[in-house]
Scaffold this motif. Structure first.
Motif, PDB file in Angstrom:
ATOM      1  N   ASN A 145      23.274   1.033 -57.821  1.00 34.72           N
ATOM      2  CA  ASN A 145      23.241  -0.431 -57.766  1.00 34.72           C
ATOM      3  C   ASN A 145      24.360  -0.984 -56.898  1.00 34.72           C
ATOM      4  O   ASN A 145      24.692  -2.170 -56.991  1.00 34.72           O
ATOM      5  CB  ASN A 145      23.341  -1.009 -59.181  1.00 34.72           C
ATOM      6  N   PHE A 146      24.949  -0.162 -56.084  1.00 37.21           N
ATOM      7  CA  PHE A 146      26.102  -0.547 -55.287  1.00 37.21           C
ATOM      8  C   PHE A 146      25.771  -1.656 -54.296  1.00 37.21           C
ATOM      9  O   PHE A 146      26.568  -2.570 -54.092  1.00 37.21           O
ATOM     10  CB  PHE A 146      26.659   0.681 -54.568  1.00 37.21           C
TER      11      PHE A 146
ATOM     12  N   THR B  35      23.520  -4.009 -54.562  1.00 34.77           N
ATOM     13  CA  THR B  35      23.328  -5.312 -55.211  1.00 34.77           C
ATOM     14  C   THR B  35      24.610  -5.848 -55.824  1.00 34.77           C
ATOM     15  O   THR B  35      24.846  -7.044 -55.820  1.00 34.77           O
ATOM     16  CB  THR B  35      22.245  -5.208 -56.314  1.00 34.77           C
ATOM     17  N   SER B  36      25.457  -4.958 -56.343  1.00 39.99           N
ATOM     18  CA  SER B  36      26.691  -5.417 -56.970  1.00 39.99           C
ATOM     19  C   SER B  36      27.789  -5.730 -55.935  1.00 39.99           C
ATOM     20  O   SER B  36      28.617  -6.599 -56.160  1.00 39.99           O
ATOM     21  CB  SER B  36      27.212  -4.388 -57.974  1.00 39.99           C
ATOM     22  N   HIS B  37      27.794  -5.023 -54.826  1.00 37.24           N
ATOM     23  CA  HIS B  37      28.791  -5.220 -53.774  1.00 37.24           C
ATOM     24  C   HIS B  37      28.087  -5.265 -52.406  1.00 37.24           C
ATOM     25  O   HIS B  37      28.189  -4.322 -51.622  1.00 37.24           O
ATOM     26  CB  HIS B  37      29.818  -4.090 -53.772  1.00 37.24           C
ATOM     27  N   PRO B  38      27.369  -6.343 -52.100  1.00 41.71           N
ATOM     28  CA  PRO B  38      26.626  -6.379 -50.828  1.00 41.71           C
ATOM     29  C   PRO B  38      27.555  -6.341 -49.630  1.00 41.71           C
ATOM     30  O   PRO B  38      28.603  -6.978 -49.606  1.00 41.71           O
ATOM     31  CB  PRO B  38      25.866  -7.702 -50.906  1.00 41.71           C
ATOM     32  N   GLY B  39      27.183  -5.536 -48.665  1.00 39.23           N
ATOM     33  CA  GLY B  39      27.949  -5.443 -47.428  1.00 39.23           C
ATOM     34  C   GLY B  39      29.140  -4.522 -47.480  1.00 39.23           C
ATOM     35  O   GLY B  39      29.856  -4.363 -46.492  1.00 39.23           O
ATOM     36  N   ALA B  40      29.387  -3.907 -48.616  1.00 37.49           N
ATOM     37  CA  ALA B  40      30.557  -3.017 -48.719  1.00 37.49           C
ATOM     38  C   ALA B  40      30.295  -1.706 -48.011  1.00 37.49           C
ATOM     39  O   ALA B  40      29.220  -1.240 -47.905  1.00 37.49           O
ATOM     40  CB  ALA B  40      30.882  -2.751 -50.181  1.00 37.49           C
TER      41      ALA B  40
END
Length: 111
Positions: free
Chosen positions: A103-104, A106-111
Motif C-alpha cells: 500500500n506504499f 497509496t499511503s505515500h504517493p510519489g515517494a
C-alpha cells in the motif's frame, strides 16, 4: 582479427541438448537431496543454498533501490522463517509486506 565459429549447427544443437539434459539431471539430484535420501547433512546444505539464493535478490533490490524486487524477495522469505521456527519474524514480515509495502503508493504517493 576475425573469430571463427568452430562448431557446426549440428554440434551446437547437440551441445544444447546435452546441457539441458545435464540441468535436468541436476534438478532431479537436488530433489533427492531435499527429500533427505542422501542424509541429513546434505539436506541441511541444500536448504542453506536455497536460503542464500533467496537472500541474494533481496540484497540486489536494496542496492539497486528496486521496491518491486524487494517485495517479491521478502515474500519468498516468509516460508523460510516459518520453517525455521521463527514465527514472529514470519508474522510481522507478512504484515509488513501486506499492510505497508503493498500500500506504499497509496499511503505515500510519489515517494
Amino acid at each position: 582479427m576475425e573469430v571463427k565459429n568452430t562448431l557446426s549447427e549440428n554440434q551446437s544443437t547437440s551441445t544444447d541438448t546435452a546441457v539441458k539434459e545435464l540441468a535436468g539431471e541436476f534438478l532431479k539430484f537436488k530433489q533427492v537431496v531435499r527429500q533427505g535420501k542422501l542424509g541429513k547433512t546434505a539436506q541441511f546444505w541444500i536448504q542453506y543454498c536455497d536460503f542464500v539464493w533467496n537472500i541474494l535478490p533481496c540484497l540486489r533490490a536494496t542496492k539497486t533501490n528496486d521496491l518491486d524486487l524487494h517485495i517479491i524477495s521478502l515474500e519468498k522469505m516468509c516460508p523460510l522463517f516459518f520453517s525455521m521456527d521463527h514465527k514472529n519474524y514470519a508474522r510481522y514480515l507478512t504484515a509488513h509486506i501486506f499492510l505497508l509495502l503493498l500500500n506504499f503508493e497509496t499511503s505515500h504517493p510519489g515517494a
